[in-house]
Motif scaffolding. Sequence first.
Motif, PDB file in Angstrom:
ATOM      1  N   HIS A 102      29.327  49.224 -30.125  1.00 36.55           N
ATOM      2  CA  HIS A 102      27.885  49.217 -29.904  1.00 36.55           C
ATOM      3  C   HIS A 102      27.533  48.226 -28.801  1.00 36.55           C
ATOM      4  O   HIS A 102      27.915  47.062 -28.869  1.00 36.55           O
ATOM      5  CB  HIS A 102      27.187  48.850 -31.210  1.00 36.55           C
ATOM      6  CG  HIS A 102      25.709  48.661 -31.089  1.00 36.55           C
ATOM      7  ND1 HIS A 102      24.913  49.527 -30.389  1.00 36.55           N
ATOM      8  CD2 HIS A 102      24.882  47.691 -31.560  1.00 36.55           C
ATOM      9  CE1 HIS A 102      23.659  49.105 -30.457  1.00 36.55           C
ATOM     10  NE2 HIS A 102      23.629  47.994 -31.151  1.00 36.55           N
ATOM     11  N   PRO A 103      26.844  48.663 -27.739  1.00 38.38           N
ATOM     12  CA  PRO A 103      26.599  47.772 -26.611  1.00 38.38           C
ATOM     13  C   PRO A 103      25.646  46.617 -26.896  1.00 38.38           C
ATOM     14  O   PRO A 103      25.609  45.652 -26.141  1.00 38.38           O
ATOM     15  CB  PRO A 103      26.016  48.707 -25.544  1.00 38.38           C
ATOM     16  CG  PRO A 103      25.485  49.877 -26.300  1.00 38.38           C
ATOM     17  CD  PRO A 103      26.355  50.035 -27.505  1.00 38.38           C
ATOM     18  N   GLY A 104      24.888  46.666 -27.981  1.00 37.48           N
ATOM     19  CA  GLY A 104      23.996  45.548 -28.304  1.00 37.48           C
ATOM     20  C   GLY A 104      22.655  45.648 -27.607  1.00 37.48           C
ATOM     21  O   GLY A 104      22.526  46.188 -26.513  1.00 37.48           O
ATOM     22  N   LEU A 105      21.628  45.104 -28.239  1.00 41.01           N
ATOM     23  CA  LEU A 105      20.274  45.172 -27.689  1.00 41.01           C
ATOM     24  C   LEU A 105      20.079  44.155 -26.565  1.00 41.01           C
ATOM     25  O   LEU A 105      20.507  43.010 -26.668  1.00 41.01           O
ATOM     26  CB  LEU A 105      19.236  44.880 -28.777  1.00 41.01           C
ATOM     27  CG  LEU A 105      19.093  45.876 -29.924  1.00 41.01           C
ATOM     28  CD1 LEU A 105      17.965  45.429 -30.846  1.00 41.01           C
ATOM     29  CD2 LEU A 105      18.819  47.275 -29.418  1.00 41.01           C
ATOM     30  N   MET A 106      19.424  44.609 -25.499  1.00 42.63           N
ATOM     31  CA  MET A 106      18.861  43.682 -24.530  1.00 42.63           C
ATOM     32  C   MET A 106      17.419  43.442 -24.961  1.00 42.63           C
ATOM     33  O   MET A 106      16.643  44.393 -25.092  1.00 42.63           O
ATOM     34  CB  MET A 106      18.907  44.268 -23.118  1.00 42.63           C
ATOM     35  CG  MET A 106      20.301  44.437 -22.560  1.00 42.63           C
ATOM     36  SD  MET A 106      20.281  45.013 -20.837  1.00 42.63           S
ATOM     37  CE  MET A 106      19.644  46.693 -21.055  1.00 42.63           C
ATOM     38  N   VAL A 107      17.060  42.191 -25.218  1.00 39.42           N
ATOM     39  CA  VAL A 107      15.745  41.863 -25.768  1.00 39.42           C
ATOM     40  C   VAL A 107      15.005  40.950 -24.809  1.00 39.42           C
ATOM     41  O   VAL A 107      15.563  39.952 -24.328  1.00 39.42           O
ATOM     42  CB  VAL A 107      15.865  41.188 -27.151  1.00 39.42           C
ATOM     43  CG1 VAL A 107      14.490  40.861 -27.717  1.00 39.42           C
ATOM     44  CG2 VAL A 107      16.626  42.097 -28.115  1.00 39.42           C
ATOM     45  N   HIS A 108      13.746  41.291 -24.500  1.00 39.48           N
ATOM     46  CA  HIS A 108      12.914  40.483 -23.619  1.00 39.48           C
ATOM     47  C   HIS A 108      11.619  40.114 -24.346  1.00 39.48           C
ATOM     48  O   HIS A 108      11.014  40.958 -25.014  1.00 39.48           O
ATOM     49  CB  HIS A 108      12.563  41.244 -22.333  1.00 39.48           C
ATOM     50  CG  HIS A 108      13.756  41.653 -21.532  1.00 39.48           C
ATOM     51  ND1 HIS A 108      14.361  40.831 -20.616  1.00 39.48           N
ATOM     52  CD2 HIS A 108      14.466  42.800 -21.533  1.00 39.48           C
ATOM     53  CE1 HIS A 108      15.398  41.457 -20.072  1.00 39.48           C
ATOM     54  NE2 HIS A 108      15.480  42.656 -20.619  1.00 39.48           N
ATOM     55  N   ALA A 109      11.211  38.871 -24.211  1.00 34.72           N
ATOM     56  CA  ALA A 109       9.954  38.398 -24.808  1.00 34.72           C
ATOM     57  C   ALA A 109       8.994  38.032 -23.687  1.00 34.72           C
ATOM     58  O   ALA A 109       9.359  37.301 -22.764  1.00 34.72           O
ATOM     59  CB  ALA A 109      10.214  37.191 -25.704  1.00 34.72           C
ATOM     60  N   THR A 110       7.776  38.560 -23.747  1.00 35.41           N
ATOM     61  CA  THR A 110       6.781  38.267 -22.711  1.00 35.41           C
ATOM     62  C   THR A 110       5.440  37.935 -23.359  1.00 35.41           C
ATOM     63  O   THR A 110       5.140  38.403 -24.461  1.00 35.41           O
ATOM     64  CB  THR A 110       6.588  39.480 -21.768  1.00 35.41           C
ATOM     65  OG1 THR A 110       6.154  40.612 -22.540  1.00 35.41           O
ATOM     66  CG2 THR A 110       7.870  39.832 -21.046  1.00 35.41           C
ATOM     67  N   ARG A 111       4.648  37.113 -22.664  1.00 40.43           N
ATOM     68  CA  ARG A 111       3.301  36.787 -23.130  1.00 40.43           C
ATOM     69  C   ARG A 111       2.365  36.722 -21.935  1.00 40.43           C
ATOM     70  O   ARG A 111       2.677  36.100 -20.913  1.00 40.43           O
ATOM     71  CB  ARG A 111       3.274  35.470 -23.892  1.00 40.43           C
ATOM     72  CG  ARG A 111       1.885  35.131 -24.462  1.00 40.43           C
ATOM     73  CD  ARG A 111       1.931  33.989 -25.441  1.00 40.43           C
ATOM     74  NE  ARG A 111       0.604  33.547 -25.831  1.00 40.43           N
ATOM     75  CZ  ARG A 111      -0.144  34.116 -26.767  1.00 40.43           C
ATOM     76  NH1 ARG A 111       0.324  35.151 -27.435  1.00 40.43           N
ATOM     77  NH2 ARG A 111      -1.350  33.640 -27.063  1.00 40.43           N
ATOM     78  N   SER A 112       1.227  37.393 -22.055  1.00 42.31           N
ATOM     79  CA  SER A 112       0.213  37.392 -21.013  1.00 42.31           C
ATOM     80  C   SER A 112      -1.148  37.248 -21.681  1.00 42.31           C
ATOM     81  O   SER A 112      -1.560  38.127 -22.456  1.00 42.31           O
ATOM     82  CB  SER A 112       0.273  38.694 -20.204  1.00 42.31           C
ATOM     83  OG  SER A 112      -0.744  38.741 -19.236  1.00 42.31           O
ATOM     84  N   GLY A 113      -1.831  36.131 -21.401  1.00 38.97           N
ATOM     85  CA  GLY A 113      -3.109  35.865 -22.060  1.00 38.97           C
ATOM     86  C   GLY A 113      -2.892  35.700 -23.548  1.00 38.97           C
ATOM     87  O   GLY A 113      -2.140  34.833 -23.987  1.00 38.97           O
ATOM     88  N   THR A 114      -3.550  36.544 -24.326  1.00 43.26           N
ATOM     89  CA  THR A 114      -3.385  36.488 -25.784  1.00 43.26           C
ATOM     90  C   THR A 114      -2.405  37.541 -26.289  1.00 43.26           C
ATOM     91  O   THR A 114      -2.245  37.704 -27.486  1.00 43.26           O
ATOM     92  CB  THR A 114      -4.749  36.708 -26.469  1.00 43.26           C
ATOM     93  OG1 THR A 114      -5.239  38.028 -26.139  1.00 43.26           O
ATOM     94  CG2 THR A 114      -5.757  35.672 -26.028  1.00 43.26           C
ATOM     95  N   HIS A 115      -1.778  38.250 -25.359  1.00 44.98           N
ATOM     96  CA  HIS A 115      -0.933  39.390 -25.727  1.00 44.98           C
ATOM     97  C   HIS A 115       0.534  38.993 -25.697  1.00 44.98           C
ATOM     98  O   HIS A 115       1.036  38.520 -24.684  1.00 44.98           O
ATOM     99  CB  HIS A 115      -1.178  40.550 -24.751  1.00 44.98           C
ATOM    100  CG  HIS A 115      -0.569  41.843 -25.183  1.00 44.98           C
ATOM    101  ND1 HIS A 115      -1.047  42.586 -26.237  1.00 44.98           N
ATOM    102  CD2 HIS A 115       0.490  42.525 -24.690  1.00 44.98           C
ATOM    103  CE1 HIS A 115      -0.318  43.673 -26.373  1.00 44.98           C
ATOM    104  NE2 HIS A 115       0.630  43.659 -25.440  1.00 44.98           N
ATOM    105  N   SER A 116       1.234  39.180 -26.822  1.00 48.55           N
ATOM    106  CA  SER A 116       2.666  38.910 -26.917  1.00 48.55           C
ATOM    107  C   SER A 116       3.415  40.214 -27.146  1.00 48.55           C
ATOM    108  O   SER A 116       2.910  41.115 -27.832  1.00 48.55           O
ATOM    109  CB  SER A 116       2.974  37.953 -28.076  1.00 48.55           C
ATOM    110  OG  SER A 116       2.390  36.683 -27.855  1.00 48.55           O
ATOM    111  N   ALA A 117       4.620  40.313 -26.582  1.00 48.96           N
ATOM    112  CA  ALA A 117       5.400  41.542 -26.727  1.00 48.96           C
ATOM    113  C   ALA A 117       6.884  41.222 -26.710  1.00 48.96           C
ATOM    114  O   ALA A 117       7.345  40.354 -25.971  1.00 48.96           O
ATOM    115  CB  ALA A 117       5.070  42.526 -25.610  1.00 48.96           C
TER     116      ALA A 117
END
Length: 615
Positions: A102-117
Motif C-alpha cells: 500500500h503506497p500510503g496516504l499523502m496528507v496535507h493540512a491547510t488553513r485560510s481565514g477561519t477555514h481548515s482543511a
Amino acid sequence: MFEPRGSPGAGEAARAPARFEVRVLYGPSLFAAHPAVVLSWDEAEETFIPWPRLFATVTELGVGIDAPDLAACCAGDGTISRLHLVACLAKWLDRHPRAASHPGLMVHATRSGTHSAVAASFIDDARTTAILESAWGLADIVVRRCAHDEPTVAADSRIVAAVRRLCDTGTIDCEWGKEFAMFFVQARRRGIPSLLLQNTKKVLLLGEGCHGRLLQSTSNDRDSSVGTSLAIDKFMSNSLVARLGLPAVQHVMVPHGLADVVEQVAAEAPKFIGFPLVVKPVSNGKGNGVFAGITSVAECATAIREALRYCPRGALVERQVAGDDHRLAVIGGRLAWVVVRRPAAVTGDGTSTVAELIHRENERRQAVTSGKRPIQSLINPDAELIGHLAKQGLSLQSVPQAGSNVVLRSISNVSKGGTYEDVSDRIHPDNRAMAETIAAAFRMDILGIDYITTDITRSWREVGGGIIEVNQTPAAGTQHYADVVLAHMFPEQTQVRVPYVIFVNDHTGSATAAWMTQARAKGYRIGFLNATTTKLDDESRGSPADGLNQRMLALILDPRVSLLVAQVSSADLARDGLLRELVDKVFLGPGVAPEVEHLLRSRAHEVLPLPGVGG
C-alpha cells in the motif's frame, strides 16, 4: 493550559468548530496538488494543545500513535493544532495496520481565514473518507478531554469504546492486494490515469473517455466473456483443450448430487484413472480446496468432501501429472512469459523446528518490498499444510536436518506460499504454439495456461505432460510483468487522455457554446458540464446535486467521449478543484481569484483570455 490561540479564556463554544464536510476531488485543487479526499471545517479561532498533555491523553484513550509522530506535528512553541492533529491521526490510521504494498496516504493540512482543511490522497475514496472521518472523531474526543483544566482522570468506558470504534473504522483492511496496488502505481508512473471503480471487484479504469480501458487483475475489457466462463469452469476448459488435440488431463466429475456416496465414488475413480490423484473444485481459485498426491481411497474421499465445500457445481478427480507446474501467460495472441512454480518449502538448519523455519521465512517475505521482486504470499500453517507434513512423517515441531528441503504443500499456487522462477527463454517452440493456440480458441486477449511437464525445453509431443488449468487471469507478480500488460494495452504513442478545456467565468455561456460548435464540426464528441448541466453531445445525464467532480467522473467513464469541456466559475474551482488531473486549455474571464489563476497556470498547457474579453 489549553486555549484557542489569540483568545485567552475563550469559552467552550469557541473551541468547538461547526460540523465537518467531506468532498472527493478528482483533480488538483487549492488543498492539494493531486486528487484528494478533503475534510474541511470552520473554526473561528484555531485550537492548540500542549504536546505533553496531548500525548498523555491519547495514551490514556488507548490510541497507539507513536510519540515521535505526534512530536513531528508540533509548532515551534511545543503545541499541536486541531488541524495538524487530524492530519497526524489520519496518517496513523492509514498505516496501522497496512499492507506492505500500500503506497500510503499523502496528507496535507491547510488553513485560510477561519477555514481548515485536511486533504488526503486516495486509491479507494471510500476508504480514505472513512479514515479522515475517524481521524476527525478521534481528534474531537482528544481535544475535548484536553480542554478540561483539572488533572486527567480515567476515561469513561463509553469514551474508550467510541475511540476503539473509530480506530477500527479508520484502519479498515486494504483489500486491494499487492498485484492491484502494483498496477495502480505502475500505470500512474507511465502517465496513465488510474482510477478504482467504486464497489467493484478491484476494477481499474485506465485512461479516459474514448481512450479508457478496464482492467481487473490481468483481465481486460477485450477478453471474451464466453472464454472467461470456459476458463472458470475446469471441466469445460479441459474438454475444449482435449477437443483441440492438445494434452488435456484425464478426470471424472463428482457433482454435488453425489455427495452422499462420496466413498463409493472415491473407490471407483482410481479404477479408471489410477493413483496418485488430484482432487479440486470445478471452479475456484488460489488453490482453495485443491489436494494433490492422493494415494488412498480414504484420502480421496476426504479430499472430495472438502473440494465440494468450495463449489456448488462439483469436484474433479484427476490423475496427477508428473513434472513441474508452469504458468504460460499469453497476451495479445503471443506468449509473454513463462514461470515454473514450486510449492512452499523451508530448509532445515538442524536446530529450528518447522514452525520456527516458517516464521523466519514469513519474516523474510514481509521484509521484501521491492516491486522488482516476485510477489510472495505468506505461508499459513493450516490444516492442509499440517496434513502434508504428516504424510512425510513430520509435524510443525519437528527439527529437520541441516540442509534438508522440507516441502510444505502438495500444490504450487503462489497464493498458498509457492515460489516461481522465470523460464521464458527455455520454452520449446511447440509448447509456445500450444499456449497461443489455447488463448486463440478461448477468444481471450490475456490468458494463463497451467502446464505440467518434466522438461519445458522439450515438446509436449515428445514428453506429454498435461494442461491442468486455464486461467482468465495469468497474474503479474512483478513490476516487469505488470509493465508488459500495460504496454500491450497502451502501446507507445497511444493516447490515454481526452483533451480537457475549461472556460472560467463565462457567465453567459456564449463563448463556450461558440467554441464547442467549432469542436463538434471537427468530429469531437463532447462531454460538457457546468453548474447545472451534464451532457454528452445533446444527451443529458446526472443531477446538479451530484457535484461537479462526480459529474465529471461520469463523463470520463463514457467510452464515447473524445473531448471534455467545463464551464465553471472561479468560486467553483476554489471549492471543487480542477476536476481532472491535467488541463489542456483554459479560457479566463474577468474576476478570477489570484490563487485560482495561479492553480490554473500551474496545471494547464495553455491559458488564454476568454474570447471577446481582453483581446
